[in-house]
Structures are given as C-alpha cells and as structure tokens.
Design a protein around this motif. Structure first.
Motif, PDB file in Angstrom:
ATOM      1  N   LYS A  27       2.832 -66.996  12.484  1.00  0.00           N
ATOM      2  CA  LYS A  27       1.731 -66.098  12.115  1.00  0.00           C
ATOM      3  C   LYS A  27       0.397 -66.668  12.611  1.00  0.00           C
ATOM      4  O   LYS A  27      -0.509 -67.002  11.827  1.00  0.00           O
TER       5      LYS A  27
ATOM      6  N   ARG B 194      -8.261 -59.678  18.096  1.00  0.00           N
ATOM      7  CA  ARG B 194      -6.980 -59.394  17.432  1.00  0.00           C
ATOM      8  C   ARG B 194      -6.426 -58.033  17.857  1.00  0.00           C
ATOM      9  O   ARG B 194      -5.213 -57.889  18.080  1.00  0.00           O
TER      10      ARG B 194
ATOM     11  N   TRP C 191      -2.149 -65.311  14.384  1.00  0.00           N
ATOM     12  CA  TRP C 191      -3.341 -64.514  14.140  1.00  0.00           C
ATOM     13  C   TRP C 191      -3.720 -64.458  12.652  1.00  0.00           C
ATOM     14  O   TRP C 191      -4.894 -64.665  12.319  1.00  0.00           O
TER      15      TRP C 191
ATOM     16  N   MET D  38      -2.907 -70.132  20.729  1.00  0.00           N
ATOM     17  CA  MET D  38      -3.093 -68.861  21.424  1.00  0.00           C
ATOM     18  C   MET D  38      -3.872 -69.065  22.717  1.00  0.00           C
ATOM     19  O   MET D  38      -3.580 -68.450  23.741  1.00  0.00           O
TER      20      MET D  38
ATOM     21  N   HIS E 103      -1.632 -70.411  25.648  1.00  0.00           N
ATOM     22  CA  HIS E 103      -0.808 -69.437  26.383  1.00  0.00           C
ATOM     23  C   HIS E 103      -1.580 -68.873  27.570  1.00  0.00           C
ATOM     24  O   HIS E 103      -1.040 -68.740  28.672  1.00  0.00           O
TER      25      HIS E 103
ATOM     26  N   GLU F 191      -3.828 -50.473  19.682  1.00  0.00           N
ATOM     27  CA  GLU F 191      -3.346 -51.632  20.421  1.00  0.00           C
ATOM     28  C   GLU F 191      -3.102 -51.225  21.870  1.00  0.00           C
ATOM     29  O   GLU F 191      -2.594 -50.150  22.157  1.00  0.00           O
TER      30      GLU F 191
ATOM     31  N   ARG G   8       5.090 -57.077  28.620  1.00  0.00           N
ATOM     32  CA  ARG G   8       4.060 -58.088  28.626  1.00  0.00           C
ATOM     33  C   ARG G   8       2.716 -57.444  28.962  1.00  0.00           C
ATOM     34  O   ARG G   8       2.611 -56.256  29.247  1.00  0.00           O
ATOM     35  N   TYR G   9       1.646 -58.251  28.978  1.00  0.00           N
ATOM     36  CA  TYR G   9       0.315 -57.734  29.254  1.00  0.00           C
ATOM     37  C   TYR G   9       0.032 -57.667  30.762  1.00  0.00           C
ATOM     38  O   TYR G   9      -1.104 -57.770  31.172  1.00  0.00           O
TER      39      TYR G   9
ATOM     40  N   TYR H 298      -5.564 -58.217  21.834  1.00  0.00           N
ATOM     41  CA  TYR H 298      -4.497 -59.163  22.198  1.00  0.00           C
ATOM     42  C   TYR H 298      -3.660 -59.521  20.960  1.00  0.00           C
ATOM     43  O   TYR H 298      -3.747 -60.636  20.452  1.00  0.00           O
TER      44      TYR H 298
ATOM     45  N   ARG I 290      -0.573 -60.073  20.757  1.00  0.00           N
ATOM     46  CA  ARG I 290       0.506 -61.016  21.073  1.00  0.00           C
ATOM     47  C   ARG I 290       0.074 -61.903  22.242  1.00  0.00           C
ATOM     48  O   ARG I 290       0.514 -61.705  23.391  1.00  0.00           O
TER      49      ARG I 290
ATOM     50  N   GLU J  24       0.945 -64.718  23.169  1.00  0.00           N
ATOM     51  CA  GLU J  24       2.027 -65.450  23.825  1.00  0.00           C
ATOM     52  C   GLU J  24       2.526 -64.710  25.067  1.00  0.00           C
ATOM     53  O   GLU J  24       3.105 -65.314  25.978  1.00  0.00           O
ATOM     54  N   GLU J  25       2.278 -63.411  25.136  1.00  0.00           N
ATOM     55  CA  GLU J  25       2.717 -62.639  26.288  1.00  0.00           C
ATOM     56  C   GLU J  25       1.813 -62.836  27.499  1.00  0.00           C
ATOM     57  O   GLU J  25       2.089 -62.327  28.582  1.00  0.00           O
TER      58      GLU J  25
END
Length: 402
Positions: free
Chosen positions: A85, A198, A87, A134, A137, A3, A11-12, A201, A203, A205-206
């Motif tokens: 959930k 997957r 993803w 997703m 976001h 990851e 955050r990203y 990314y 998450r 939402e970040e």
C-alpha cells in the motif's frame, strides 16, 4: 478526475518521458513540502523559547523528533513492503506532516508546539520509504542517479526558499505566528499535488519496464557494506546547528549571514544533486570516492577559517549532504529487489540518521574540549568510508547504468 487508462499491455506506455514526468511531479511536490517544513524548522527553536520552553526542552524536542523521524522509517518501510500500500501510506504521512506546520501558528503553549513539531517528523518518517520506492520505479527508466538527483534538487531548492520566506515575514512583521501561517500556502500546494500525483499515477510500479523479481528475498551483502560506509559519512557531518553555533561564538560570521549561509548550502546541495546524479549514471558509485574527500574539507574550513573560508566550507557541507542523499537513494534502488526497497530505504535512512545524531553529539562534546579534535573526528569518519565505497564499487553492476 478519472484514472488514466493504461495501454493494452496494462502499463503506462513505459517511456523515459512518462517516467520523467512522474519524477518532476513528485519533485515539485517535494519542493513545496520542503518549503513548508524547512521554513518552520528554521525558526522553531526561538519560537519555543518565546513560548517559555527552556534550552533543555528545545534540545530534547528536537532530538526526540529526529529520533522518531528516522526510527519510524523502519516500521513504515516494512509495512509498505508487506502490504504493497505505497500510496495510502504516503498519503497518510503527508496528511500528518503538512497540517502540523501552519497549526504552530495557533499553539499558545510550548507543550502544544512541541507535539506539533514531533508530529511533523513522524509524518515525514511515515511517507518517505514508500514515496522513494515509487520514485525508484520511474528512476530506473531515466537513470537512478538522474531521477533521484532531479528530485533531490527540487527538494533542496524548497529547503532554500522556505527559510528565506520565514526570515522575510519575521523581518517585515516580527511575528513568528505570521511566519507559520504563511507556510499554509506551500502546505496546501503540497497536498494538492499529492492528490494529482495519486490520480494520474495510481500504479507507479508500471513505470518500470521490466517486472520485478517476485522471488527475490532478503537484502544483499553489498547493501550492508554500503550502509556501513554511509553511516561513517553521516557520523562525520556536523549538524548545521553546531556550525551556526560556532559562527556566533567565534564571531566569524555575522548573525544576519548565518541563515544566508544555510540557504547557500541548500542551493549548492540542489545543484550538486543534479550534476553528480547524472554522473552517477555514467560512472557508477565511483563518484562517491572523490566527493567524500572533497566534502570532508568542510570541517576545517567552517571551524578554523574566517568569513570567506566558512562560506566555502558551508557550500562543501551542502554539496556533501545533497550528493550523498541523492546518490545513496539511487544506489540502494540499484542494489535491492523491488519487493524489498521500502524496507531497505527504511533501514538505510534509519541507520544514516542514527549515526548522524551520534556523530553530531560527539562533535558537540568535542567542541567544548578541542576544535582540532572535532575536526580530526569529522575528517577521519568520512575518510574511513572510502574503503567501503571502493569495495561496493567492485561489485557487479555498481559501475554502470542499470
């Protein structure tokens, strides 16, 4: 694959570049997904007939599949919001949908083929609401209209290529099973890109710079007004199968051109999603008013015109479908709290699908009675949506980029 490690703020490294990369990655995945199932849907009718199904069976299977395909989005959307959930539910949907298409090559009976056709629709119903959340976001950072427009454009270009692949295989091989088997390639590409998305990314939402309002509850009144307008638009859009049926019966379009008209409609749909998605970010939902008027012209053109008029009408049909689907998804994200987006998408697409089914059924009945009555119904249904869009436009925030 490990990851990616988020920056120190957890955050990203929220940026337009990161958000756009996610949108494009999901869009390319959708390109291959649409190539797979739209390629199959273009030939499942005659395939069922070859396997011994009656016309009634074909109609029932198609109708039941669409009913589940839209109705189950209510369940998927609510479950996604309650569990968070996104993803896992998205993965489940794609893992049901994608294998169902190439497995049609192994179906020796129409009953088995029918189950696989319905399974494909069920898979799409499961994965759509959480996937759109997703996307929302990331789309917030680059503009909802542009984000969903890019995704819809790639999606529709896949819908253009898939039927052409199926047609090419049928032309060269004359074998429906070979066509379904060929669609294994884009199906595997879809699942591979899904895994990559997957892992890269975990998450999404970040990707949204501002944290969502955890106290937000319920769906606002503007959402229901917008849904009512969208339902009227859907009711006025004839299913392409009815349009193609008319081309054959009236002999206005040669049989070999019917799938080409559909491919053209999908191409226009994809380009329209890009152009008007960007325009949505600049002027807001106002863009739907003139577009609804223009796209309503498809009905008189395809049902009363000759070859050239029917071609223009098919293009307007595709424009209306692509623009409304991309802008509608963008507008819903702008209206609804993040914690309720999956439920909102489930409700919205279910309502849209039900009214599209009801409108298409009504127009099918009217076709046997009076073409002018069918056209009047279609145009009036779409035009009736305009006052609702104008009311929605007047709401705070609906005429500016979020």
């Amino acid at each position: 694959m490990a990851e990616p490690v988020p920056p120190k703020d957890g955050r990203y490294g929220v940026s337009k570049s990161a958000a756009l990369k996610f949108v494009v990655l999901i869009g390319v995945m959708s390109f291959f997904a649409d190539m797979t199932y739209e390629g199959a849907r273009s030939v499942t009718g005659p395939y069922l007939a070859i396997l011994g199904a009656s016309g009634a069976v074909v109609g029932i299977v198609a109708g039941f599949g669409e009913l589940l395909g839209y109705g189950l989005r209510l369940v998927s959307g609510r479950l996604s919001d309650r569990t968070g959930k996104y993803w896992p539910i998205t993965l489940l949907g794609y893992c049901i949908q994608m294998p169902a298409v190439p497995l049609l090559a192994l179906a020796g009976r129409w009953e088995i083929a029918a189950l696989l056709i319905v399974a494909e629709r069920v898979g799409k119903a499961i994965r759509n609401p959480p996937r759109d959340v997703m996307l929302s976001h990331a789309a917030k950072e680059i503009g909802y209209g542009w984000g969903f427009g890019v995704h819809e454009a790639l999606d529709q270009f896949g819908a253009l290529v898939g039927p052409l692949i199926a047609a090419f295989v049928l032309y060269t091989r004359g074998d429906y099973r070979a066509a379904f088997a060929m669609l294994l390639v884009p199906a595997l590409m879809t699942l591979s890109l899904l895994v990559v998305a997957r892992l890269l990314y975990p998450r999404p939402e970040e990707l949204e710079a501002n944290p969502p309002d955890l106290k937000a509850e319920g769906l606002p009144r503007v959402f229901w007004l917008y849904l009512a307008g969208a339902a009227l638009v859907a009711a006025g859009f004839a299913d392409y199968s009815l349009v193609a049926y008319h081309f054959e019966k009236a002999s206005t379009v040669p049989a070999t051109w019917v799938p080409i008209f559909y491919a053209i409609a999908m191409g226009v749909s994809g380009l329209g999603s890009l152009v008007f998605g960007r325009l949505f970010d600049r002027v807001g939902i106002s863009v739907l008013v003139p577009l609804t008027v223009v796209s309503a012209l498809f009905a008189p053109l395809v049902f009363l015109g000759g070859f050239a008029a029917a071609l223009v009408g098919a293009a307007l049909w595709g424009l209306g479908m692509g623009v409304h689907e991309s802008i509608m998804a963008a507008a819903v994200a702008q209206m609804v709290p993040a914690q309720r987006r999956a439920s909102a998408y489930g409700i919205f697409t279910s309502g849209y699908g039900v009214f599209w089914f009801l409108g298409s059924a009504a127009m099918g009945i009217l076709y046997d009675v009076s073409l002018p009555a069918l056209i009047l119904f279609s145009v009036l249904a779409e035009v009736a949506a305009i006052p609702l869009f104008i009311i929605v436009r007047a709401r705070p925030g609906m005429n500016r980029r979020p």
